[in-house]
Every structure is written in structure tokens, then in C-alpha cells.
Design an enzyme around this catalytic site. Structure first.
Site, PDB file in Angstrom:
ATOM      1  N   SER A 146      45.846  33.198  35.863  1.00  4.77           N
ATOM      2  CA  SER A 146      45.876  34.400  36.686  1.00  4.77           C
ATOM      3  C   SER A 146      46.192  33.979  38.111  1.00  4.77           C
ATOM      4  CB  SER A 146      44.506  35.089  36.635  1.00  4.77           C
ATOM      5  OG  SER A 146      44.305  35.964  37.721  1.00  4.77           O
ATOM      6  N   TYR A 159      35.252  35.333  37.372  1.00  2.76           N
ATOM      7  CA  TYR A 159      36.582  35.384  36.768  1.00  2.76           C
ATOM      8  C   TYR A 159      37.493  34.340  37.414  1.00  2.76           C
ATOM      9  CZ  TYR A 159      40.973  37.312  35.008  1.00  2.76           C
ATOM     10  OH  TYR A 159      42.189  37.467  34.388  1.00  2.76           O
TER      11      TYR A 159
END
Length: 265
Positions: A146, A159
């Protein structure tokens, strides 16, 4: 080089987390490039419509229930995939989750859920499939990271930690397994609308704010990822390993405008 470098005909790919979202984008692109698929989700029934779509393309597609937080489930999936297909050429570690909270509100269970799914799951799926690839002396492992693999954002602490870990894990596995003919790379999408962040895209002001910080002036679209996943899965990337490919519209070049609007060309 010719387009044959990108042809995946005869290859077999495992893609985790295929019940929706980017997992289906990745799997569909690989199938359209010629690969047969093993697709996974915790709920096998959720895979049936997508299985039918892939089979309509003329590709073989085996759905399998796999919980990447459960080592036995991972091992059963790897064994079943190998028995059905006889080999595994490509692995896309897409299964992931997120809990969006301010850091002070993150619970012990939130942290474990995110890290166990995104980081530990990626490692142990890679390990299980990597054993099979080592026997064949060939493999393409693509870990899905990501923009948070390289940038930090408020509300995404666990995350970001998990995706940063995926980036580091990618480099380690690339060094471990390169001798066996296996490449390991990380594909890191920028800001794409998914089920995990759909609520953000309902806020027009936030979308404008985000787009202003992306050099290409728009969030990502699913089609923006198709070429990247096929590239990393194919012979076109045969001498690339341990790398993180950011498909982010350029947002990681810097999110602060350094010139006033009147001076920007």
C-alpha cells in the site's frame, strides 16, 4: 522484447482474498493474460460468481476456502492447489483487512487482527507456496502492499505497520529465494476506492483534498493496476526482485504544494 514476455498462458496463479475488490481485479487481469487460477476467501460460497466469470474467459478456476490467520488452513490450501494444478507459478498475497481508528482508540484485538492478517498471513502463505515453487525452481510472488508501506497516515497506525512490514518482508524473501529462481516483489497501490475505505469517497470535499495532492489529480481506478500485476507475474520482470512498485498517481513524490497555484504550469 515482444508482447510474448507478458503472456501467462500455461501459468497457474494463486490469488488470496478474491471475494471482492482488488483481489478480483488482480485475478481477472492474470486470467485475461492467460493464467489459470486458484482463488481463495474465508467463505468459498462468496467466490462462486467470480469463478463463473473466470471460467467464461476459458480459464480453469478453482475456489478454495482459506483463512490466512490459520496456519492449518493455509497448508490445506497449498496442498489442494498443488494437487489440482500440479504446480504453482504465481502467488498474489492480496488478503488483507483494516480497522481505521485514532491511535488512542486502537485495541489489542484490533492490532492483532490487522497484523495477523496482513503481515503474518502474507509470510505463511508465501512460505507454504514457496516450498512448492522451490521444488519447481520457478516462481513469481507478488505481495500486495500500500502507499502506507512507505508513508504514514493518521488513523492507520496498525495498517501502516503491517504494510511497511510487507515491504521489508518482500526484500527478505527475495534474498532468501532468488537462488531458487523465485522473484518476490511488492505491488503498492495508492489511494483506490475499496470496500475498506468506501466511506471516505462519499465525502466530496475529502476527494478534492486527496486529488489535489496527487500529481495526476485523481484517485486510482482498478484498470490502473492491471498492467502492473501482469508485469510482475510475467517474464517481463524476470530480473526484478525485492522491489516495491508504487501505483499511486505520484502521491509519494510529496503531498505538500511547494508553489502557489498561480505559478504552477
Amino acid at each position: 522484447m515482444s508482447l510474448k514476455e507478458f503472456d501467462l498462458t500455461g501459468r497457474v496463479a494463486v490469488v488470496t482474498g478474491c471475494s471482492r475488490g482488488l483481489g478480483q481485479v488482480f485475478a481477472r487481469a492474470l486470467a485475461e493474460a492467460g493464467a489459470d487460477l486458484i482463488i481463495t476467501s474465508r467463505n468459498i460460497e462468496s467466490l462462486k460468481p467470480f469463478q463463473a466469470e473466470i471460467e467464461a474467459l476459458g480459464r480453469r478456476c478453482m475456489p478454495w476456502a482459506c483463512d490466512v490467520r490459520d496456519q492449518k488452513s493455509i497448508e490445506r490450501m497449498a496442498e489442494a492447489a498443488f494437487q489440482r494444478a500440479g504446480k504453482i507459478d504465481i502467488l498474489v498475497n492480496n488478503a488483507g483487512c483494516n480497522v481505521r481508528k485514532p491511535a488512542l482508540d486502537v485495541t489489542w484485538d484490533d492490532w492483532n487482527l490487522i497484523l495477523d492478517t496482513n503481515l503474518r498471513g502474507t509470510f505463511f502463505v508465501s512460505q507454504a507456496i514457496g516450498r512448492l515453487m522451490i521444488e519447481e525452481k520457478y516462481g513469481r510472488i507478488i505481495n500486495i502492499g500500500s502507499v502506507t508501506s512507505v508513508n504514514g497516515y493518521a488513523g492507520l497506525g496498525p495498517y501502516g505497520a503491517s504494510r511497511g512490514g510487507v515491504k521489508q518482508l518482500t526484500m527478505s524473501l527475495a534474498d532468501d529465494w532468488g537462488v531458487h529462481g523465485i522473484t518476490v516483489n511488492c505491488l503498492a497501490p495508492g489511494w483506490f476506492k475499496t470496500a475498506q475505505n468506501a466511506v471516505m469517497y462519499e465525502d466530496a470535499e475529502w476527494v478534492e483534498y486527496l486529488s489535489d495532492r496527487i500529481p495526476l489529480k485523481r484517485p486510482g481506478q482498478p484498470s490502473d493496476l492491471r498492467g502492473a500485476i501482469v508485469f510482475l507475474a510475467s517474464e517481463a520482470s524476470a530480473y526484478i526482485t525485492g522491489q516495491t512498485l508504487l501505483v499511486d498517481g505520484g502521491i509519494t513524490t510529496g503531498a505538500v504544494r511547494a508553489l502557489p497555484k498561480r505559478d504552477r504550469i
